[in-house]
Design a protein around this motif. Structure first.
Motif, short mmCIF file in Angstrom:
data_model
loop_
_atom_site.label_atom_id
_atom_site.label_comp_id
_atom_site.label_asym_id
_atom_site.label_seq_id
_atom_site.Cartn_x
_atom_site.Cartn_y
_atom_site.Cartn_z
N UNK A 134 0.83 -1.21 0.00
CA UNK A 134 0.00 0.00 0.00
C UNK A 134 0.87 1.26 0.00
N UNK A 135 1.95 1.24 0.79
CA UNK A 135 2.84 2.40 0.81
C UNK A 135 3.52 2.61 -0.54
N UNK A 136 3.93 1.51 -1.18
CA UNK A 136 4.55 1.62 -2.50
C UNK A 136 3.57 2.17 -3.53
N UNK A 137 2.31 1.76 -3.43
CA UNK A 137 1.30 2.26 -4.37
C UNK A 137 1.04 3.75 -4.14
N UNK A 138 1.01 4.16 -2.86
CA UNK A 138 0.84 5.59 -2.59
C UNK A 138 2.02 6.40 -3.14
N UNK A 139 3.23 5.88 -2.97
CA UNK A 139 4.41 6.58 -3.50
C UNK A 139 4.35 6.66 -5.03
N UNK A 140 3.90 5.56 -5.66
CA UNK A 140 3.80 5.58 -7.12
C UNK A 140 2.80 6.62 -7.58
N UNK A 141 1.64 6.66 -6.92
CA UNK A 141 0.62 7.64 -7.32
C UNK A 141 1.12 9.06 -7.12
N UNK A 142 1.78 9.31 -5.97
CA UNK A 142 2.28 10.66 -5.72
C UNK A 142 3.32 11.06 -6.77
#
Length: 383
Positions: A198-206
């Protein structure tokens, strides 16, 4: 609960570590305490029930009952909260439980009762829960050997059936507890993997939204300003309308790119970014020197280089105050240069940090800094 090193449940220093329960898992934690409490019902009934043969002395009876209850309470507390303790206190706690088991056995039927199956079962379960797994197995083997020795020195002949009967009282507590411990570790590992994902996906989106919207909004701002200046100066309305049509097109394009970014299906095109850079620099009144094509760039670098080009051109338009921007492109490197006096950034911002992550994924690196003769250079390359 996890291990402090990477050697797994059998690691030499694999001390289980407590992970505080999240609010969503507190109910499960309470259920676990209830189940552990129910596991004490049958042993306590066997030890303190009315059908047992009690010592004749009242003081010994009271002492036996108190020690047995203290042993049970200590086991429950150790299973629930023992993993929060540092290693030395865990060892002290386990030693205390073994001592209570010895005292209870001596009060029950003297030294011969120390060889009774199951006397140390709960203490061994705590050991398997709190100690490195290898230690708990060695402790179980040692306990069995000492119980066999107790049977050997007891008056009368050795009954080998009793010796064999000691094995389940040692193996079952240790094996079952280690199995439960492994299941808990697997569950925690699954939760940690989900959190990291989930953290990696948030970083990707940002990172992707920054790269996509930063350039699009900058170009829209420049073109809107150009159209406003044309209209305010009484210039050619057709020129202003052309810029506004570009603004509408760019807005729709940005909307589509955001949707693709959120779904993870956006694939950047270096050729498209070159065309977009040329239009954005023209609208900003900055002279552009761009390569005619990007066909010679390695396929695995085209995507990251597209992001570098977009970020570099955006920074030229927003921060540089330049009159000229030059893009140089090789097989495995890209440079964006300008002749502006302005400072692009003070340290690595979100854009450069995101670019560095993208380049690291393909074995590349990002360099940014002022040029000796003035201006600024952004370079992406792979050695």
């Amino acid at each position: 609960m996890g291990d402090q090193d990477d050697q797994g449940v059998w690691g030499r220093s694999a001390w289980p570590v407590w992970t505080p329960a999240r609010p969503a898992s507190r109910a499960a934690h309470i259920r676990g305490v209830v189940v552990l409490s129910l596991l004490l019902v049958w042993p306590l009934r066997e030890a303190l029930g009315p059908d047992r043969v009690w010592p004749e002395t009242l003081v010994v009876r009271v002492a036996l009952g108190a020690v047995t209850l203290l042993y049970a309470a200590g086991w429950l507390g150790a299973m629930v909260a023992g993993v929060r303790l540092p290693p030395r206190r865990r060892i002290l706690l386990i030693g205390t439980l073994f001592a209570l088991a010895v005292v209870a056995a001596l009060l029950r039927d003297g030294p011969s009762y120390l060889g009774h199956a199951g006397v140390f079962g709960f203490a061994l379960a705590v050991a398997a829960w709190l100690l490195p797994a290898r230690w708990s197995v060695l402790l179980g083997v040692t306990t069995w050997a000492l119980q066999v020795l107790t049977l050997g020195v007891a008056p009368g002949p050795v009954v080998w059936e009793h010796v064999g009967g000691l094995v389940p009282g040692i193996v079952i507590p240790v094996a079952v507890t280690l199995l439960i411990r492994l299941v808990v570790q697997l569950g925690q590992a699954r939760e940690e993997i989900a959190a990291l994902a989930a953290a990696a996906e948030r970083d990707r989106l940002a990172r992707d939204l920054h790269d996509v919207l930063g350039h699009s909004l900058t170009t829209i701002t420049v073109k809107s300003g150009l159209a406003r200046r044309v209209l305010e100066s009484g210039g050619d309305p057709e020129l202003a309308l052309a810029e506004l049509r570009d603004v509408e097109r760019l807005s729709r394009q940005a909307h589509g790119e955001v949707r693709l970014t959120v779904s993870g299906r956006r694939r950047p095109s270096l050729a498209a970014e070159l065309a977009g850079a040329r239009a954005a620099l023209r609208a900003a009144g900055i002279g552009a020197v761009l390569p005619p094509s990007a066909d010679h760039v390695r396929a695995d670098l085209a995507g990251p280089f597209a992001y570098v080009l977009r970020e570099g051109v955006t920074n030229v338009i927003r921060h540089s105050g330049a009159n000229r921007c030059e893009v140089l492109l090789g097989d495995d490197w890209l440079e964006v240069r300008d002749d502006g006096p302005g400072q692009h950034v003070e340290g690595p911002g979100n854009g450069l940090s995101g670019l560095a992550e993208r380049l690291r994924a393909v074995g590349g690196r990002i360099e940014a800094g002022p040029l000796p003769g003035g201006g600024f250079r952004l370079r992406a390359s792979r050695a």
